[in-house]
Design an enzyme around this catalytic site. Structure first.
Site, short mmCIF file in Angstrom:
data_model
loop_
_atom_site.label_atom_id
_atom_site.label_comp_id
_atom_site.label_asym_id
_atom_site.label_seq_id
_atom_site.Cartn_x
_atom_site.Cartn_y
_atom_site.Cartn_z
N GLU A 129 -6.18 -2.66 0.27
CA GLU A 129 -5.24 -2.15 1.29
C GLU A 129 -3.98 -2.97 1.15
O GLU A 129 -4.02 -4.20 1.19
CB GLU A 129 -5.86 -2.27 2.68
CG GLU A 129 -5.07 -1.55 3.76
CD GLU A 129 -4.13 -2.47 4.51
OE1 GLU A 129 -2.90 -2.24 4.41
OE2 GLU A 129 -4.61 -3.39 5.17
N CYS A 133 0.44 -4.77 8.58
CA CYS A 133 0.61 -3.69 7.61
C CYS A 133 0.75 -2.35 8.33
O CYS A 133 1.27 -1.39 7.75
CB CYS A 133 -0.55 -3.66 6.62
SG CYS A 133 -2.16 -3.82 7.39
#
Length: 538
Positions: free
Chosen positions: A288, A322
């Site tokens: 990720e 994020c």
């Protein structure tokens, strides 16, 4: 193992509460001590003598820890230890492995909560709430829910075995170790990446972020107290450029579990490709990476809800998530109301020391981040296409502090609308509500990332249109809510495109990536003649 888990309750740390007093005492205790953080190889502490300091971002003159960095010998020994430990670790069986992590969760829900939360607040400059939902609640949830999902995975068997035959599926671990590379911004992710594969019978090499070694060292101590055997998780603080190539060249590399930058992940993928002929098995690569997350407001949006989502989504933890909101699209028909309410709310945000619980924001993680983020602010001040709506100030004399900055641009392709910043900057673009469909395409095409996004509307048709048009623009899509704060067991997290492999941390899907299934067919009365009925001469 226990039944279906429930999400860990979030403590509120209200004035006068026992949890507030316990946490404040732990903060002061940790600030008064400088610890030595070693490498951990096969359960042994290794003090290499090659050290760097961990500091407090909001008071960068204060040293929390001296970290001993791994060298070639420690890396080699860690790989060997991980390989050697796997057979015995597998032989314990799933229930024994899961029990260790349920024990980890129980420990973290108790007194360890204050140790790990305080370490996260001090080393990562998080508010008490951000630390609580991350370092305590989410990590507890990862361990409890992963144990539950693993049991479900093992229980899933072929639905049919005809008479005289027994069909089974065995969930084997991968043949080798998993290289876990973890980020600075979430202690929960740092704790989950090396342990999710370990639960499934793998062993791991853990390289924590250089900016968050301190709280991860507490987790290594917690693992030991919970009964994790030596060599199962090997802890290697140090430079990714030194550790990564050596680990990824090892023939027993079986997987990579990564959260971090897109450029680093792509380089790791290339490195695996260049070594592909040397491995015992094709490594699983789960990652990720970045995001350029959006809020798209329709003209039917509830303005108060929209403003709250923009403020929380962009500025909690200084935008160093994020999933943080980095770009927003607001129709001109509600712009004036949005602008006035938004600027009034941002004006109330306080920035400062994590020990002052009134602050919403603290410092960014380090000098490098500070310079990168403020570079965007300085450029916006000079641009004819940008206006600073809020913030624009910053100061690194004591801590790396940046005011909550909002940029309004007339160019939907302005750099801060397109590039990942990872800081407290939100860029707004005001669009003509008659251009709703083109704006949907604009949101989808502006960024290579596809992690999180949100639409705000009360018009159900607009919600449906946005959901279809933005199908691939966000792996986690939110309707009338900020696109941050995914909860384990409720919103499995991950994105695609340049944001990663979308293997959904906090779900059974992620755990399946760390297994290699073997199908077993047992026949009780095997045939003793090769001839089939159709071969008869009659």
């Amino acid at each position: 193992m226990s039944g279906h888990p429930a999400n860990e309750p979030i403590l509120d740390y209200a004035p006068g509460s026992p949890e507030r007093a316990a946490l404040q005492a732990e903060l002061e205790r940790q600030l008064a001590t400088v610890v030595e953080v070693p490498c951990i190889v096969d359960g042994e502490a290794v003090f290499t003598g090659n050290t760097v300091e961990q500091v407090v971002p909001h008071n960068h003159g204060h040293v929390l820890a001296k970290v001993h960095l791994a060298g070639k010998a420690e890396i080699e020994d860690a790989c060997a230890a991980a390989v050697a430990a796997q057979e015995e670790w597998i032989s314990l069986g799933l229930e024994a492995r899961a029990a260790i992590f349920e024990r980890c969760a129980d420990l973290l829900a108790g007194d360890w909560r204050y140790r790990v939360n305080a370490a996260t607040m001090l080393n990562q400059s998080k508010t008490v709430f951000q630390a609580e939902v991350d370092a305590a609640c989410e990590l507890i949830d990862f361990w409890n829910f992963n144990a539950h999902y693993a049991q479900q995975i093992y229980a899933e068997q072929p639905p049919h075995s005809p008479p005289g035959i027994w069909n089974q599926v065995e969930n084997r671990p991968l043949e080798g170790f998993v290289f876990a590379v973890t980020p600075f911004n979430f202690t929960s992710i740092a704790g989950n990446l090396p342990t999710a594969p370990v639960l499934m019978g793998n062993t791991s090499i853990w390289k924590p972020s250089a900016n968050a070694v301190y709280p991860t060292w507490f987790l290594m101590q917690l693992f030991s107290e919970a009964g994790m055997p030596d060599g199962v998780t090997n802890f290697l603080p140090g430079s990714g450029r030194e550790i990564g190539p050596q680990v990824m060249a090892h023939p027993s590399l079986a997987g990579i579990h990564f959260t971090g930058s897109t450029t680093t992940f792509q380089e790791m993928w290339r490195t695996v490709g260049s070594n592909i002929e040397n491995y015992k098995t094709y490594p699983r690569i789960v990652g990720e990476t970045g995001g350029k997350n959006f809020i798209l407001a329709h003209e039917s949006a509830n303005v108060d809800a929209l403003v709250t989502a923009m403020v929380r989504g962009a500025f909690e933890y200084q935008g160093q998530k994020c999933s943080a909101v980095s770009r927003a699209y607001v129709p001109s028909s509600i712009w004036n109301e949005v602008r006035d309410k938004y600027t009034a709310e941002v004006a109330t945000i306080r920035v400062g020391d994590v020990r002052d619980f009134i602050n919403l924001m603290n410092a960014v993680i380090d000098e490098r981040a500070f310079k990168r983020i403020t570079g965007y602010i300085d450029a916006a001040k000079q641009s004819a296409e940008a206006e600073i709506l809020t913030g624009g100030g910053y100061d690194d004399s004591r801590g790396w502090f940046i005011e909550p900055c909002t940029i309004v641009t007339t160019n939907p392709q302005y750099p801060t609308m397109c590039e990942e910043i990872f800081g407290p900057i939100l860029t707004l673009y005001v669009y003509d509500p008659k251009e709703w469909e083109p704006t949907l395409r604009l949101v989808d095409e502006t960024s290579p990332y596809a992690l999180t996004g949100a639409v705000f509307a009360t018009d159900r048709r607009a919600i449906a249109e946005a959901s279809v048009a933005l199908t691939h623009a966000a792996g986690n899509f939110y309707i009338n809510d900020k696109p941050t704060g995914a909860v384990v067991g409720q919103q499995p997290f991950g994105g695609s495109r340049a944001s990663g492999t979308n293997d959904k941390a906090g779900s059974a899907l992620n755990l399946m990536r760390w297994t290699s299934q073997r199908t077993i067919k047992e026949t009780f009365a095997p045939p003793v003649d090769y001839r089939y009925p159709f071969m008869s001469e009659e």
